[in-house]
Enzyme design. Sequence first.
Site, PDB file in Angstrom:
ATOM      1  N   LYS A  90       0.804  -1.204  -0.162  1.00 53.26           N
ATOM      2  CA  LYS A  90      -0.073   0.093  -0.048  1.00 53.26           C
ATOM      3  C   LYS A  90       0.837   1.163   0.031  1.00 53.26           C
ATOM      4  O   LYS A  90       1.924   1.224   0.413  1.00 53.26           O
ATOM      5  CB  LYS A  90      -1.042  -0.156   1.286  1.00 53.26           C
ATOM      6  CG  LYS A  90      -1.947   1.219   1.364  1.00 53.26           C
ATOM      7  CD  LYS A  90      -2.534   0.901   2.728  1.00 53.26           C
ATOM      8  CE  LYS A  90      -3.904   2.113   2.799  1.00 53.26           C
ATOM      9  NZ  LYS A  90      -4.469   1.836   4.125  1.00 53.26           N
ATOM     10  N   SER A 165      -9.454   1.898   3.349  1.00 48.21           N
ATOM     11  CA  SER A 165      -8.603   2.690   2.336  1.00 48.21           C
ATOM     12  C   SER A 165      -7.587   1.864   1.619  1.00 48.21           C
ATOM     13  O   SER A 165      -6.993   2.277   0.613  1.00 48.21           O
ATOM     14  CB  SER A 165      -8.129   3.799   2.904  1.00 48.21           C
ATOM     15  OG  SER A 165      -7.083   2.976   3.990  1.00 48.21           O
ATOM     16  N   SER A 189      -9.551  -0.228   7.324  1.00 45.96           N
ATOM     17  CA  SER A 189      -9.054  -0.235   6.003  1.00 45.96           C
ATOM     18  C   SER A 189      -8.255  -1.664   5.467  1.00 45.96           C
ATOM     19  O   SER A 189      -7.696  -1.629   4.456  1.00 45.96           O
ATOM     20  CB  SER A 189      -7.815   0.769   5.953  1.00 45.96           C
ATOM     21  OG  SER A 189      -8.653   2.005   5.904  1.00 45.96           O
TER      22      SER A 189
END
Length: 499
Positions: A90, A165, A189
């Site tokens: 990420k 996210s 997330s």
Amino acid sequence: MALILYLQPHKRITLKEYLTLAEIQEDLRGGDLTCVKLVSHYLQNIESNQHLNAFVEVYADEAREAAIAVDEKITNGTAGRLAGLVIGLKDVLSHKGHGLQAGSQILKNYQAPFNATAVQRLLDEDAIVIGRQNCDEFAMGSSNENSSFGPVLNAADPTKVPGGSSGGSAVAVQAGLCHASLGSDTGGSVRQPAAFCGVIGVKPSYGRISRYGLIAYASSFDCIGPITKSVADAALLIEIMAGADNFDSTVSVNEVPAYSRNLEWSGKARIGYIRESVESEAIAPDIRQQTSDLLNRLRAEGHEVTPVEIPLVDSLLPTYYILTTAEASSNLSRFDGVRYGHRSAEASDLESLYKKTRTEAFGNEVRRRILLGTFVLSANYYDAYYTKAQRVRRLVQEETSRFFEQFDFLISPVTPTTAFTIGEKTEDPLQMYLADIFTVQANVVGNPAVAVPNGSDENGMPIGIQIMAPYFGELKMLAFAQYLTELNRKSAAILNTNH
Ligand code: GLN
């Protein structure tokens, strides 16, 4: 984002679908498979799935070179425990010499000067990093629509969001663009996008894995966690990343158990489930159904399954949003255009440099949260909001500890709905925040929680089930998650033979 053509069409590689790294490693030992083939396979998949927008940047050449080096180590018998693992990161995890932007324009052209501890530990065991993955700006969001690189599409239905996210990280695993991903979970997330994409996501206990090198959103909530296709891989990744680190004083020095070698569940569990999650009209009917079916299967297996009320449940989201925005407003003050990242070309003095830089480069949601956080920390409102939310956090922690005196696990759906349509909730932040109703508790209290696939809705969109465990109770939690996936597999097999 434009990607170069990686491969000639005649070199197309088709590999079987691997659920676990152990299967990959078995084939690597067998000699038919190589890391070079694996990397080519994933690059090919990334190439043909560019429309999903899961990656912000792909390290094709570097991954190929790393693959050659790991193949050599395998031949020499010197390969690490993660040899054969192709992973994506990420865009909030520092990876030395690589771009790092937290999905934001404020960090445009920024390169990480060092490796996050978690990343370093994976590299030390010969994991191959294939690229950096799209996410909501500064990890703020539940749909990946807040990224300055544009939304990520859910591979099960590209008109739907992947969750957020860590949306790019979940879709990358879902669509086979890499074998596993590393995300971050501040309020859900990792787990929420895993649930929306039908994969596994784990938020370890707060302090289990060093946060050194993770771009901070809300420091007392942030956790790094894996997204995988199997519980076994998640367990292995946590085992390798976890443990003491001189660079993060909040990380625990508690010994790290061998999670990956203790995945056999035996005995009966005492399970509490949130009554509302199977009764409330606010939860999508298919999710209620799948959740109660699973609870019934667990009862039939002899586990003790009890409905519970979480009295402070209504306070969870307000507490979460007051405290995380407060922490974010402080954490994000370092992005000012002075030392790195975007700098406004319009500035005339220091104050206008700060203002213009931040106004130009932060997206709407990040600005909203900085404003909210600054407000709750302001002198006149500090006690009314921040102090009060801290107190409520403590009460929720006490309530949760009491719960775990009586129960081994708290089970709930991961989300109240399955993946929603892109654009559906962007105008209504409160609706968007509700997507986290079941996930934030684990972050408010610090306990570990895992999201495991639990069927799908009538449109084929994945549904997830969440298991939350006592603080530092990963060992049992992962074993139970493994057991639960096997239970679900068995019942799916029975359903198939009956039809
Ligand atoms: N969706 C939640 C939020 O917007 C959680 C984000 C996260 O875990 N990073 O804050």
